[in-house]
Design an enzyme around this catalytic site. Structure first.
Site, PDB file in Angstrom:
ATOM      1  N   HIS A  76       0.790  -1.060   0.264  1.00  0.00           N
ATOM      2  CA  HIS A  76       0.000   0.077  -0.080  1.00  0.00           C
ATOM      3  C   HIS A  76       0.898   1.214   0.092  1.00  0.00           C
ATOM      4  O   HIS A  76       1.866   1.195   0.785  1.00  0.00           O
ATOM      5  CB  HIS A  76      -1.057  -0.007   1.167  1.00  0.00           C
ATOM      6  CG  HIS A  76      -0.266   0.014   2.626  1.00  0.00           C
ATOM      7  ND1 HIS A  76      -0.070   1.366   3.400  1.00  0.00           N
ATOM      8  CD2 HIS A  76      -0.070  -1.040   3.371  1.00  0.00           C
ATOM      9  CE1 HIS A  76       0.413   0.788   4.331  1.00  0.00           C
ATOM     10  NE2 HIS A  76       0.631  -0.269   4.384  1.00  0.00           N
ATOM     11  N   ASP A  78      -0.588   4.206   0.926  1.00  0.00           N
ATOM     12  CA  ASP A  78      -1.079   5.393   1.893  1.00  0.00           C
ATOM     13  C   ASP A  78      -0.340   4.978   3.216  1.00  0.00           C
ATOM     14  O   ASP A  78       0.188   3.952   3.492  1.00  0.00           O
ATOM     15  CB  ASP A  78      -2.680   5.250   1.959  1.00  0.00           C
ATOM     16  CG  ASP A  78      -3.043   3.706   2.471  1.00  0.00           C
ATOM     17  OD1 ASP A  78      -2.426   2.857   1.826  1.00  0.00           O
ATOM     18  OD2 ASP A  78      -4.090   3.633   3.116  1.00  0.00           O
ATOM     19  N   ASP A 109       6.088   1.586   7.224  1.00  0.00           N
ATOM     20  CA  ASP A 109       4.830   1.046   6.949  1.00  0.00           C
ATOM     21  C   ASP A 109       4.282   1.685   5.805  1.00  0.00           C
ATOM     22  O   ASP A 109       3.610   2.765   5.816  1.00  0.00           O
ATOM     23  CB  ASP A 109       3.976   1.091   8.062  1.00  0.00           C
ATOM     24  CG  ASP A 109       2.758   0.589   7.899  1.00  0.00           C
ATOM     25  OD1 ASP A 109       2.478  -0.230   6.847  1.00  0.00           O
ATOM     26  OD2 ASP A 109       1.683   0.825   8.987  1.00  0.00           O
ATOM     27  N   GLU A 143      -5.252   1.095   2.413  1.00  0.00           N
ATOM     28  CA  GLU A 143      -4.965  -0.086   3.469  1.00  0.00           C
ATOM     29  C   GLU A 143      -5.251   0.511   5.123  1.00  0.00           C
ATOM     30  O   GLU A 143      -5.541  -0.328   5.818  1.00  0.00           O
ATOM     31  CB  GLU A 143      -3.365  -0.605   3.257  1.00  0.00           C
ATOM     32  CG  GLU A 143      -3.243  -2.315   3.770  1.00  0.00           C
ATOM     33  CD  GLU A 143      -2.945  -2.142   5.320  1.00  0.00           C
ATOM     34  OE1 GLU A 143      -3.286  -3.089   6.230  1.00  0.00           O
ATOM     35  OE2 GLU A 143      -2.532  -1.139   5.966  1.00  0.00           O
ATOM     36  N   GLU A 144      -4.791   1.690   4.956  1.00  0.00           N
ATOM     37  CA  GLU A 144      -4.710   2.413   6.418  1.00  0.00           C
ATOM     38  C   GLU A 144      -6.186   2.890   6.746  1.00  0.00           C
ATOM     39  O   GLU A 144      -6.399   3.050   8.031  1.00  0.00           O
ATOM     40  CB  GLU A 144      -3.620   3.301   6.478  1.00  0.00           C
ATOM     41  CG  GLU A 144      -2.107   2.990   6.515  1.00  0.00           C
ATOM     42  CD  GLU A 144      -1.743   2.069   7.486  1.00  0.00           C
ATOM     43  OE1 GLU A 144      -2.526   1.660   8.166  1.00  0.00           O
ATOM     44  OE2 GLU A 144      -0.374   1.725   7.167  1.00  0.00           O
ATOM     45  N   GLU A 172       4.466  -5.765   4.125  1.00  0.00           N
ATOM     46  CA  GLU A 172       4.334  -5.015   5.407  1.00  0.00           C
ATOM     47  C   GLU A 172       5.549  -5.403   6.507  1.00  0.00           C
ATOM     48  O   GLU A 172       6.238  -6.307   6.042  1.00  0.00           O
ATOM     49  CB  GLU A 172       3.223  -5.530   6.253  1.00  0.00           C
ATOM     50  CG  GLU A 172       1.662  -5.097   5.467  1.00  0.00           C
ATOM     51  CD  GLU A 172       1.493  -3.574   5.494  1.00  0.00           C
ATOM     52  OE1 GLU A 172       2.016  -2.874   6.620  1.00  0.00           O
ATOM     53  OE2 GLU A 172       0.228  -3.633   5.306  1.00  0.00           O
ATOM     54  N   HIS A 359       3.531   3.996  12.551  1.00  0.00           N
ATOM     55  CA  HIS A 359       2.134   4.427  12.985  1.00  0.00           C
ATOM     56  C   HIS A 359       2.662   5.576  14.185  1.00  0.00           C
ATOM     57  O   HIS A 359       2.101   6.162  14.603  1.00  0.00           O
ATOM     58  CB  HIS A 359       1.067   3.698  13.579  1.00  0.00           C
ATOM     59  CG  HIS A 359       0.534   3.126  12.461  1.00  0.00           C
ATOM     60  ND1 HIS A 359      -0.991   2.763  12.372  1.00  0.00           N
ATOM     61  CD2 HIS A 359       0.901   2.274  11.088  1.00  0.00           C
ATOM     62  CE1 HIS A 359      -1.288   2.020  11.162  1.00  0.00           C
ATOM     63  NE2 HIS A 359      -0.241   1.732  10.544  1.00  0.00           N
TER      64      HIS A 359
HETATM   65 ZN   LIG Z   1       1.056  -1.132   6.443  1.00  0.00          ZN
END
Ligand SMILES: [Zn+2]
Length: 387
Positions: A76, A78, A109, A143-144, A172, A359
């Site tokens: 992903h 995003d 990520d 995805e997020e 990931e 994150h």
């Molecule tokens: Zn991720």
């Protein structure tokens, strides 16, 4: 500057806050097109999706009929919001090197995973232009976020067309301390519920004229939270039910409230089904005579990749990298887009950089890990492609 770092920096500079893609996909699509990939945008409901395939038989557009094995890299573009700028040591969208690591939102990520996959394929095809398998990338910008119009959508279209990948590698972040110390072979399912229990409001001095929803909830949830739902499996931890919110009361001490609201979530192994768990909870609520409304949200099926070619190749490459020590094969953690791809009938694993800073503020990846990860993906492709 290494090719992987260069590409990662270009991706971090594009502030692709979910579901924005900010030009990441176009950059990657162009780069892959230069290698002979034939791309198709599958944008859906404001989400940017790319499915792009390189067929060794060359026939652009004839990929579905091809008999060559199909190996997919999934990821992903995003990222989650960075949070307050002042909490970061440097601008989250300006890639910045400090103490051997590159800082920026998406550094772990999972823009580093994507950059390493693309450079691994570039390097592989320079070395082995006649690589025998079809190679594909599935990229999404959702995805997020709610994960409704991204990989789930593309997987649905692929299923309708009869496209069945053989192996899928999701980039990931999966490592604990060092790249290659852990990879993911499955994920638990996630089933959530917002439950409202209705009672009758009244004065605490006259409980016989009220019906206390907190008292109704406590024994049922004491039992449900203590229940052994299963023993887990050899590769999955036992199913767990966690209450995340419990709201009730009027704020004063002399009123029995009229209702209570609980939010809870199951993380469940493939030994369970969402339907079975839901029925079990509702049976317990019914048996206790509760007046309730249950709003269920099934946010992820579990998936599991049994021992086979992909796990064998990945475990072999990682053990060699770790000087003989086997990498941990893990099924914990949250959900991922692997859950949408496994039902296509393919083997799925997830392998990427160290997960510790994902994150968070000051998200980063060690510069050395970028090169290691690129090499590991290349070795896995060599293994799958019979080198
Ligand atoms: Zn991720």
């Amino acid at each position: 500057m290494s090719a992987t770092r260069g590409l990662l920096e270009e991706l971090i500079r594009r502030p692709s806050l979910t579901p924005e893609d900010a030009g990441c996909t176009e950059l990657l699509a162009d780069r892959l097109a230069a290698l002979g990939f034939v791309g198709e945008r599958m944008d859906h409901e404001g989400v940017t999706n790319l499915w792009t395939v390189r067929d060794p038989q060359g026939a652009a557009g004839a990929s579905e009929a091809s008999r060559a094995p199909l190996i997919v890299f999934a990821g992903h573009t995003d990222v989650v919001p960075p949070g307050p700028r002042e909490a970061w040591g440097s601008d989250p969208f300006v890639p910045t090197e400090r103490a051997g690591a590159l800082y920026g939102r998406g550094a772990a990520d999972m823009k580093s995973g994507i950059a390493a996959m693309v450079v691994a394929v570039e390097t592989l095809l320079a070395r082995r232009p006649d690589y025998p398998a079809r190679l594909a990338f599935l990229l999404t910008s959702d995805e997020e976020g709610p994960c409704r119009h991204g990989t789930r959508h593309v997987a649905r279209v692929l299923a309708e067309r009869g496209v069945r990948p053989d192996q899928v590698i999701v980039g990931e972040a999966t490592a604990v301390d060092q790249v290659g110390d852990r990879f993911i072979i499955g994920r638990r399912g996630s089933l959530g519920c917002t439950l409202t229990i209705r009672g009758v409001q009244g004065h605490v001095a006259y409980p016989e004229r009220a019906d206390n929803p907190i008292h109704r909830a406590l024994p049922v949830f004491a039992e449900l939270t203590a229940r052994r739902w299963d023993e887990g499996t050899a590769e999955f931890p036992p199913t767990s039910l966690q209450i995340s919110n419990f709201h009730s009361g009027t704020g004063v001490s002399n009123v029995i409230p009229g209702s209570a609201e609980l939010v809870f979530n199951f993380r469940y192994s493939p030994a369970q089904s969402a339907r079975g768990l839901r029925q079990a909870v509702e049976a317990a609520l019914d048996a206790a005579g509760l007046d309730y409304q249950a709003d269920w949200a099934h946010s992820g099926e579990p998936y599991y990749t049994a021992p086979g070619r992909l796990r064998e190749v990945v475990a072999g490459v990682l053990a060699a990298h770790n000087k003989g020590r086997a990498a941990e094969e893990f099924t914990g953690g949250g959900t991922s887009d692997g859950r949408f791809l496994a039902p296509l009938g393919c083997e799925v694993i997830e392998l990427g950089p160290v997960a510790r800073s994902i994150h968070k503020v000051d998200e980063h990846v060690a510069l050395a890990d970028l090169e290691t990860l690129t090499n590991l993906y290349g070795q896995i492709l060599d293994g799958l492609g019979g080198a």
